[in-house]
Design an enzyme around this catalytic site. Structure first.
Site, PDB file in Angstrom:
ATOM      1  N   ARG A 156       0.818  -1.227   0.000  1.00 27.14           N
ATOM      2  CA  ARG A 156       0.000   0.000   0.000  1.00 27.14           C
ATOM      3  C   ARG A 156       0.846   1.268   0.000  1.00 27.14           C
ATOM      4  NH1 ARG A 156      -3.726  -3.089   3.870  1.00 27.14           N
ATOM      5  NH2 ARG A 156      -1.875  -3.040   5.161  1.00 27.14           N
ATOM      6  N   ARG A 244      10.633   0.461   9.040  1.00 26.91           N
ATOM      7  CA  ARG A 244      11.033   0.119  10.409  1.00 26.91           C
ATOM      8  C   ARG A 244      12.547   0.208  10.485  1.00 26.91           C
ATOM      9  NH1 ARG A 244       6.659   1.127  11.923  1.00 26.91           N
ATOM     10  NH2 ARG A 244       5.181  -0.248  12.989  1.00 26.91           N
ATOM     11  N   GLU A 273      15.097   2.511  18.300  1.00 24.80           N
ATOM     12  CA  GLU A 273      14.301   3.690  18.598  1.00 24.80           C
ATOM     13  C   GLU A 273      13.994   3.799  20.092  1.00 24.80           C
ATOM     14  OE1 GLU A 273      11.739   4.020  15.075  1.00 24.80           O
ATOM     15  OE2 GLU A 273      10.294   4.849  16.491  1.00 24.80           O
ATOM     16  N   HIS A 291       9.814   9.462  13.796  1.00 24.59           N
ATOM     17  CA  HIS A 291       8.753   8.474  13.521  1.00 24.59           C
ATOM     18  C   HIS A 291       7.379   9.165  13.408  1.00 24.59           C
ATOM     19  CE1 HIS A 291       7.653   3.942  14.105  1.00 24.59           C
ATOM     20  NE2 HIS A 291       6.801   4.536  13.288  1.00 24.59           N
TER      21      HIS A 291
HETATM   22  C1  DGY Z   1       2.638   2.289  12.077  1.00 24.70           C
HETATM   23  O1  DGY Z   1       1.430   2.535  12.015  1.00 24.70           O
HETATM   24  O2  DGY Z   1       3.096   1.149  11.934  1.00 24.70           O
HETATM   25  C2  DGY Z   1       3.537   3.447  12.386  1.00 24.70           C
HETATM   26  O3  DGY Z   1       4.849   3.155  12.134  1.00 24.70           O
HETATM   27  C3  DGY Z   1       3.374   3.875  13.827  1.00 24.70           C
HETATM   28  O4  DGY Z   1       2.329   4.734  13.886  1.00 24.70           O
END
Ligand code: DGY
Length: 331
Positions: A156, A244, A273, A291
């Site tokens: 997506r 990530r 993190e 993030h």
């Molecule tokens: C997610 O939705 O996976 C984001 O990285 C954290 O909000």
């Protein structure tokens, strides 16, 4: 009022908490729980569902002992949860897909533009009163238009980034499941057919001016970008990570940036993190965000609604609207 019981590890925006409170009782600790407190809450039998965040770890050990029906993760990603162990222990997991796709793709574009055009350094230059007039050699950056964007992953968010990049006249390459591959028929590409090119991981790495990561964190994608990959990138290339942190070997990235093996990096996520690898913050050729891929008012509200709806359904013993492991449901 029903007797549904929620443990919410950290506040979530409206309408999340009001929806949960209307459905049952909410325990919201003063501070996010450490691992032992989270485990104790899961084992206590006092809660039906944990409303969790990406920093809350649910490992196999915790899940074996847990007396909960579900975990509603306030995120689309769920690498903080051992989903196989959750399923084995009849713990359902819900996530918040779709609503953050565009916002995260926007941040990938923002990082490309900011690193390529040196926006943060240029902004600092103005704020610190160093701007004394236009010069032809000031803050020369790299083009975005006409450059090649390589998308690692074509789900997506990868596709939403492709749509935006095509609008910037970028050439778009993608590798759907790096470091491996899988066939992608034109029917699956839909409107992208003929506009983006499927390549293998090695070609993606070697050909990209901007290499943008859009893969989930799994065993196969841990350190997908390592020292060898960084060495195989163009010396002018920029790495973008909105996925990530552990997808990138951050120490190797710092070494590659410090030795000009690649030209720059735009990061929204970090391997450990919120800690940064030694030296990362001191590198000038990086743009570092905390993030914030999904951080818009409307997106976070939509995530909160989905998260609460998932939690309420699981607490009632139903499959949530957005299940990660529907097979965990037990009648
Ligand atoms: C997610 O939705 O996976 C984001 O990285 C954290 O909000």
């Amino acid at each position: 009022m029903s007797d549904l019981r929620f443990f919410v590890t950290a506040p979530i925006p409206d309408p999340g908490l009001p929806l949960l409170r209307a459905a049952g009782s909410v325990h919201l600790p003063d501070a996010p729980p450490d691992a032992a407190t989270l485990r104790a809450a899961c084992e206590s039998g006092d809660y039906d569902v944990i409303v969790a965040q990406v920093r809350d770890p649910f490992d196999a050990d915790l899940l074996r002992a847990a007396k909960i029906r579900g975990i509603s993760n306030f995120a689309v990603g769920y690498d903080n949860i051992d989903v196989a162990a959750a399923t084995a222990n009849a713990v359902m997991v819900g996530n918040t897909p779709d609503v953050l796709t565009g916002a995260t793709a926007d941040i990938a574009m923002l990082l490309m533009l900011a690193v390529g055009r040196r926006a943060v350094a240029a902004d600092t230059f103005v704020r610190t009163r160093h701007f004394s007039g236009w010069r032809s050699d000031m803050f020369l950056g790299q083009d975005i238009s006409g450059r090649t964007l390589g998308l690692a992953g074509f789900g997506r968010i990868g596709r939403a980034t492709a749509r935006r990049a095509l609008g910037f006249d970028m050439e778009v390459l993608f590798c759907p499941r790096p470091p491996g591959d899988r066939p992608v028929p034109d029917e699956e590409l839909g409107a992208f057919a003929g506009r983006v090119r499927h390549v293998d991981w090695a070609e993606l790495v070697a050909s990209s001016d901007y290499l943008s990561l859009h893969v989930p964190l799994k065993d196969e994608t841990h350190h997908l970008v390592n020292a060898d990959v960084l060495q195989a990138m163009k010396p002018t290339a920029v790495l973008i990570n909105t996925a990530r942190g552990p997808v990138v070997d951050e120490d190797a990235l710092v070494a590659a940036l410090a030795s000009d093996e690649i030209a720059g990096a735009g990061l929204d996520v970090y391997e450990n993190e919120p800690r940064l690898a030694a030296g990362l913050a001191e590198l000038p050729n990086t743009v570092l965000l905390p993030h914030i891929g999904s951080a818009t008012v409307s997106v976070r509200a939509a995530m909160a609604r989905l998260c609460a709806e998932n939690a309420i359904a699981m607490a009632r013993g139903d499959v949530p609207p957005h299940p990660v492991n529907p097979e965990a449901w037990r009648p």
